[in-house]
Each structure stands twice: as C-alpha cells, then as structure tokens.
Design an enzyme around this catalytic site. Structure first.
Site, PDB file in Angstrom:
ATOM      1  N   GLY A   1       0.843  -1.193   0.000  1.00  0.00           N
ATOM      2  CA  GLY A   1       0.000   0.000   0.000  1.00  0.00           C
ATOM      3  C   GLY A   1       0.879   1.245   0.000  1.00  0.00           C
ATOM      4  O   GLY A   1       2.078   1.188  -0.310  1.00  0.00           O
ATOM      5  N   ASN A   2       0.311   2.369   0.386  1.00  0.00           N
ATOM      6  CA  ASN A   2       1.048   3.639   0.317  1.00  0.00           C
ATOM      7  C   ASN A   2       2.323   3.623   1.150  1.00  0.00           C
ATOM      8  O   ASN A   2       3.375   4.097   0.706  1.00  0.00           O
ATOM      9  CB  ASN A   2       0.141   4.787   0.773  1.00  0.00           C
ATOM     10  CG  ASN A   2      -0.998   5.043  -0.189  1.00  0.00           C
ATOM     11  OD1 ASN A   2      -0.834   4.973  -1.393  1.00  0.00           O
ATOM     12  ND2 ASN A   2      -2.173   5.347   0.353  1.00  0.00           N
TER      13      ASN A   2
ATOM     14  N   HIS B   1       2.602   6.009  20.039  1.00  0.00           N
ATOM     15  CA  HIS B   1       2.543   6.718  18.752  1.00  0.00           C
ATOM     16  C   HIS B   1       1.077   7.091  18.559  1.00  0.00           C
ATOM     17  O   HIS B   1       0.298   6.382  17.937  1.00  0.00           O
ATOM     18  CB  HIS B   1       3.030   5.821  17.613  1.00  0.00           C
ATOM     19  CG  HIS B   1       2.824   6.419  16.239  1.00  0.00           C
ATOM     20  ND1 HIS B   1       3.357   7.630  15.871  1.00  0.00           N
ATOM     21  CD2 HIS B   1       2.140   5.962  15.166  1.00  0.00           C
ATOM     22  CE1 HIS B   1       3.012   7.892  14.617  1.00  0.00           C
ATOM     23  NE2 HIS B   1       2.271   6.895  14.183  1.00  0.00           N
TER      24      HIS B   1
ATOM     25  N   ARG C   1       9.638  14.602  13.513  1.00  0.00           N
ATOM     26  CA  ARG C   1       8.832  15.827  13.391  1.00  0.00           C
ATOM     27  C   ARG C   1       9.200  16.818  14.506  1.00  0.00           C
ATOM     28  O   ARG C   1       9.303  18.030  14.265  1.00  0.00           O
ATOM     29  CB  ARG C   1       7.347  15.478  13.482  1.00  0.00           C
ATOM     30  CG  ARG C   1       6.796  14.742  12.272  1.00  0.00           C
ATOM     31  CD  ARG C   1       5.405  14.182  12.562  1.00  0.00           C
ATOM     32  NE  ARG C   1       4.791  13.607  11.362  1.00  0.00           N
ATOM     33  CZ  ARG C   1       3.821  12.702  11.374  1.00  0.00           C
ATOM     34  NH1 ARG C   1       3.342  12.268  12.541  1.00  0.00           N
ATOM     35  NH2 ARG C   1       3.325  12.236  10.249  1.00  0.00           N
TER      36      ARG C   1
ATOM     37  N   ASN D   1      -7.079  -7.131  12.550  1.00  0.00           N
ATOM     38  CA  ASN D   1      -5.657  -6.939  12.274  1.00  0.00           C
ATOM     39  C   ASN D   1      -4.815  -7.985  13.009  1.00  0.00           C
ATOM     40  O   ASN D   1      -3.796  -8.453  12.487  1.00  0.00           O
ATOM     41  CB  ASN D   1      -5.222  -5.531  12.661  1.00  0.00           C
ATOM     42  CG  ASN D   1      -5.337  -4.553  11.506  1.00  0.00           C
ATOM     43  OD1 ASN D   1      -4.864  -4.832  10.407  1.00  0.00           O
ATOM     44  ND2 ASN D   1      -5.977  -3.416  11.746  1.00  0.00           N
TER      45      ASN D   1
ATOM     46  N   GLY E   1       4.017   0.871   2.371  1.00  0.00           N
ATOM     47  CA  GLY E   1       4.944  -0.135   1.889  1.00  0.00           C
ATOM     48  C   GLY E   1       5.706   0.318   0.661  1.00  0.00           C
ATOM     49  O   GLY E   1       6.925   0.100   0.545  1.00  0.00           O
TER      50      GLY E   1
ATOM     51  N   VAL F   1      -5.669  -4.217   7.741  1.00  0.00           N
ATOM     52  CA  VAL F   1      -7.006  -4.018   7.194  1.00  0.00           C
ATOM     53  C   VAL F   1      -7.547  -2.682   7.667  1.00  0.00           C
ATOM     54  O   VAL F   1      -7.191  -2.191   8.742  1.00  0.00           O
ATOM     55  CB  VAL F   1      -7.961  -5.161   7.603  1.00  0.00           C
ATOM     56  CG1 VAL F   1      -7.526  -6.471   6.959  1.00  0.00           C
ATOM     57  CG2 VAL F   1      -8.033  -5.313   9.120  1.00  0.00           C
TER      58      VAL F   1
ATOM     59  N   ARG G   1     -13.571  -0.181  17.233  1.00  0.00           N
ATOM     60  CA  ARG G   1     -12.114  -0.217  17.266  1.00  0.00           C
ATOM     61  C   ARG G   1     -11.614  -1.607  17.655  1.00  0.00           C
ATOM     62  O   ARG G   1     -10.642  -2.115  17.074  1.00  0.00           O
ATOM     63  CB  ARG G   1     -11.600   0.830  18.271  1.00  0.00           C
ATOM     64  CG  ARG G   1     -10.070   0.820  18.470  1.00  0.00           C
ATOM     65  CD  ARG G   1      -9.652   1.889  19.465  1.00  0.00           C
ATOM     66  NE  ARG G   1      -8.256   1.761  19.830  1.00  0.00           N
ATOM     67  CZ  ARG G   1      -7.241   2.249  19.135  1.00  0.00           C
ATOM     68  NH1 ARG G   1      -7.472   2.865  17.990  1.00  0.00           N
ATOM     69  NH2 ARG G   1      -5.995   2.102  19.552  1.00  0.00           N
TER      70      ARG G   1
ATOM     71  N   ASP H   1       1.945   0.369  18.182  1.00  0.00           N
ATOM     72  CA  ASP H   1       2.299  -0.158  19.503  1.00  0.00           C
ATOM     73  C   ASP H   1       1.495  -1.423  19.818  1.00  0.00           C
ATOM     74  O   ASP H   1       2.038  -2.403  20.329  1.00  0.00           O
ATOM     75  CB  ASP H   1       2.055   0.895  20.581  1.00  0.00           C
ATOM     76  CG  ASP H   1       2.834   2.167  20.323  1.00  0.00           C
ATOM     77  OD1 ASP H   1       4.074   2.109  20.326  1.00  0.00           O
ATOM     78  OD2 ASP H   1       2.212   3.218  20.105  1.00  0.00           O
TER      79      ASP H   1
ATOM     80  N   TYR I   1       5.840 -15.720   0.691  1.00  0.00           N
ATOM     81  CA  TYR I   1       6.545 -15.839   1.971  1.00  0.00           C
ATOM     82  C   TYR I   1       7.791 -16.708   1.876  1.00  0.00           C
ATOM     83  O   TYR I   1       8.807 -16.421   2.529  1.00  0.00           O
ATOM     84  CB  TYR I   1       5.594 -16.385   3.037  1.00  0.00           C
ATOM     85  CG  TYR I   1       4.561 -15.384   3.475  1.00  0.00           C
ATOM     86  CD1 TYR I   1       4.902 -14.338   4.325  1.00  0.00           C
ATOM     87  CD2 TYR I   1       3.242 -15.468   3.030  1.00  0.00           C
ATOM     88  CE1 TYR I   1       3.957 -13.406   4.735  1.00  0.00           C
ATOM     89  CE2 TYR I   1       2.286 -14.537   3.429  1.00  0.00           C
ATOM     90  CZ  TYR I   1       2.655 -13.509   4.272  1.00  0.00           C
ATOM     91  OH  TYR I   1       1.733 -12.580   4.658  1.00  0.00           O
TER      92      TYR I   1
ATOM     93  N   ASP J   1       7.396  10.670  14.999  1.00  0.00           N
ATOM     94  CA  ASP J   1       7.040  11.787  15.887  1.00  0.00           C
ATOM     95  C   ASP J   1       8.301  12.516  16.340  1.00  0.00           C
ATOM     96  O   ASP J   1       8.340  13.751  16.391  1.00  0.00           O
ATOM     97  CB  ASP J   1       6.278  11.279  17.111  1.00  0.00           C
ATOM     98  CG  ASP J   1       5.136  10.366  16.736  1.00  0.00           C
ATOM     99  OD1 ASP J   1       3.993  10.828  16.682  1.00  0.00           O
ATOM    100  OD2 ASP J   1       5.410   9.174  16.505  1.00  0.00           O
TER     101      ASP J   1
ATOM    102  N   THR K   1       8.063   0.768  14.682  1.00  0.00           N
ATOM    103  CA  THR K   1       8.613   2.086  14.339  1.00  0.00           C
ATOM    104  C   THR K   1       8.256   3.126  15.389  1.00  0.00           C
ATOM    105  O   THR K   1       8.947   4.144  15.525  1.00  0.00           O
ATOM    106  CB  THR K   1       8.113   2.561  12.960  1.00  0.00           C
ATOM    107  OG1 THR K   1       6.676   2.483  12.918  1.00  0.00           O
ATOM    108  CG2 THR K   1       8.710   1.721  11.849  1.00  0.00           C
TER     109      THR K   1
END
Length: 313
Positions: A12-13, A175, A151, A95, A15, A80, A88, A123, A65, A148, A143
């Site tokens: 995706g964006n 995060h 930034r 996920n 990756g 996802v 949530r 996290d 894989y 953060d 990550t």
C-alpha cells in the site's frame, strides 16, 4: 542468510514509500515485495526496477513468503481498514488475525529475520506480533515514535534556526494522542533547552507547547489534505532498516516492552533503544521529570485499555 536482502509485506502507500526509500538509497541489494494482490506487488517491483540506471543495481521482485527466507529484515506494513460501523476492538481483532497469519508464515520461512512493524496502531500490533511469533521479542521492533521524534526535531530546528540533526530530543510513549515530549533532556548542540539560551532564544513554555501540539496533530493535518501519510514514514522505515543491516547500534525511539523501565511492563511503547543487527540490543531509559513520568504511565494505560478484549494468545 543474505545480509542485504529485505522483505516488505504490504504494498500500500506506506509499503511502497518504504520500498522506494530503500531502493533509492541502495540500502539493500535485494528487495522482495509480498502482497495478497500479487499483481500489484509485481507492478511496484517493475516500476522500481526501471530506475536502476539512475540509482544503481538493486534487484526488486514480487514474491511470496517462501521467497523471504534469505531476508535479514522484514518490514510489515500490511493491515485491514476499518469498515463502516465497525468498532475499534473489532478492527484490532481483524488486524490481529492478519498478523497471526503473517507470523505463522514468517516463523516457518524466515525465523531469524528482524521484523519491523509499521502497521498502525503500531504499539498494539508490535505487542501482538511479539506474542504471535516464536522469535525473541528483541527481534520484533515497532517504528513507534521515530516519526514523531523526527517531526519534533524538525520543528525545534526551525524554531531555533538550526539544522534538525543538531537537535537531540525525543517523543516517547504511544505513537498517538498520549505521546510524551521529553523536554527535560532536550538539547541543541549540547545546550539544554530548559537551562540555556540557544541561538538567542530562551525556553518559552507556551511556545513549546504550541510546537508540540503541531507535532502531535501533524498526521491529521496531512491526512486532511492528501488523504494519508506515507513519505516520511517511508524514510523512517528505510533509516531503521539501514541501522539494523549495518549493525549501527544507533539510539532510536522505537516501540518495545519497557520491561520495568519507568515502572512499565507488559505493553509496547516507545523508549530510546540501542538498535543493531540483532534488533533491540538494550533499552536506554533517560532520566525524566515527574510530569513526564506521569505522561508515560498515562500513555501505557491508554495502550493497555486498547489491548483489553484482543485475541492475540
């Protein structure tokens, strides 16, 4: 194991931004893209390969894989998206199911690789992967607040009129909304912001709070304009991958289990750590003041609350 082979799961964006950053900087000699949409992964690999004459010889290909067996580092950006009306917790459990499947494949085909988790909420999913995989926890790195922190340093560099690389300051904790700026040890060129004048400017608590709020809401501000964030986190991922491959032993704010630091454990959040070829070599727990400690404890509680009800065992 081929030390210059890196895998990315999810094209995706984020990756793709990570793949581009790794490719453009020639961090890896071999880059393998894995996605449920194999054709998309093939297209992204082909697109990058056409830039070799401008960058240098970096082999990029789509795979599955089993093709990740020789990778020293595998980046996970797959996940996802939330469905309309989905809670949530329901999203987190979907996920977690994705990560359970990924963990099984990676334990079978690449059991020694260091895993870099970049899927949000990073996290929570770092914590989940540490429990779903058979590899040691120090070989699963989120990550976390690397972006953060970047930034934060960029904003402080602009405020004080210095190169951000001369700024040493951390965002720790989640995060997310409960992240904690560590002002007490923030320095520019070795000068403590709390105690000394930097480039003619003294510490201004109100100005610094405004600066931090801009850092904290940066992702929302970007998403409101372009719909997603990807380029800066792509650079963060590439930087982290290079640190691991080159065994740099750099100190980075990444998501780990604090294992008792600041009285916190059984949760993943960001604290500065020494990172090298084997993943997390040790944690670095800087001295923080009482307000920052309360912030870290509150951040950990936010994450523990999110973990309640998740199916990750």
């Amino acid at each position: 194991m081929a030390k210059n082979s890196v895998g990315i799961i999810g094209t995706g964006n984020v990756g793709v931004a990570a793949a581009y950053s790794i490719f453009q900087r020639q961090i890896a000699g071999n880059l393998i893209l894995v996605d449920r949409d194999h054709q998309r992964a093939e297209g992204e690999a082909m697109d990058l390969m056409h830039g070799q004459s401008l960058v240098g010889r970096v082999m990029v290909r789509a795979g599955d894989y089993a093709d990740l067996a020789d990778c020293s580092v595998i980046v996970i950006t797959a996940g996802v998206n939330q469905k309309p009306g989905e809670s949530r917790l329901e999203l987190l459990n979907r996920n977690a199911a994705v990560f359970r499947e990924i963990a099984g494949h990676l334990d079978r085909h690449a059991p020694d690789a260091v895993l870099v988790i970049a899927t949000n909420p990073v996290d929570i999913l770092t914590y989940a992967m540490q429990r779903l995989t058979q590899r040691p926890a120090q070989r699963v790195i989120g990550t976390g607040t690397m972006l953060d922190t970047s930034r934060f340093r960029a904003a402080l560099g602009e405020y004080y009129g210095v190169n951000p690389r001369s700024v040493h300051a951390y965002i720790m904790g989640e995060h997310g909304d409960s992240e904690v700026p560590i002002w007490s040890s923030a320095k520019v060129g070795g000068l403590n912001l709390f105690e000394q004048t930097v480039n003619g400017r003294q510490f201004d608590a109100q100005a610094m709070e405004r600066l931090f709020q801009q850092v904290k809401t940066a992702a929302f501000d970007i998403i409101s304009r372009k719909g997603y964030t990807n380029t800066a986190i792509g650079l963060v991922i590439a930087y982290l991958v290079r640190v691991i491959l080159e065994d740099q032993k750099s100190v980075l704010a990444v998501s780990v289990d604090p294992q008792g630091d600041y009285g916190l454990e059984d949760v993943c959040l960001s604290v500065p750590c020494i990172v090298g070829r084997d993943g997390i070599e040790s944690r670095v727990a800087p001295l923080i003041n009482d307000a920052e400690l309360k912030g870290m404890q509150a951040s950990a509680q936010v994450l523990r609350d999110s973990l309640k009800g998740m199916s990750i065992d």
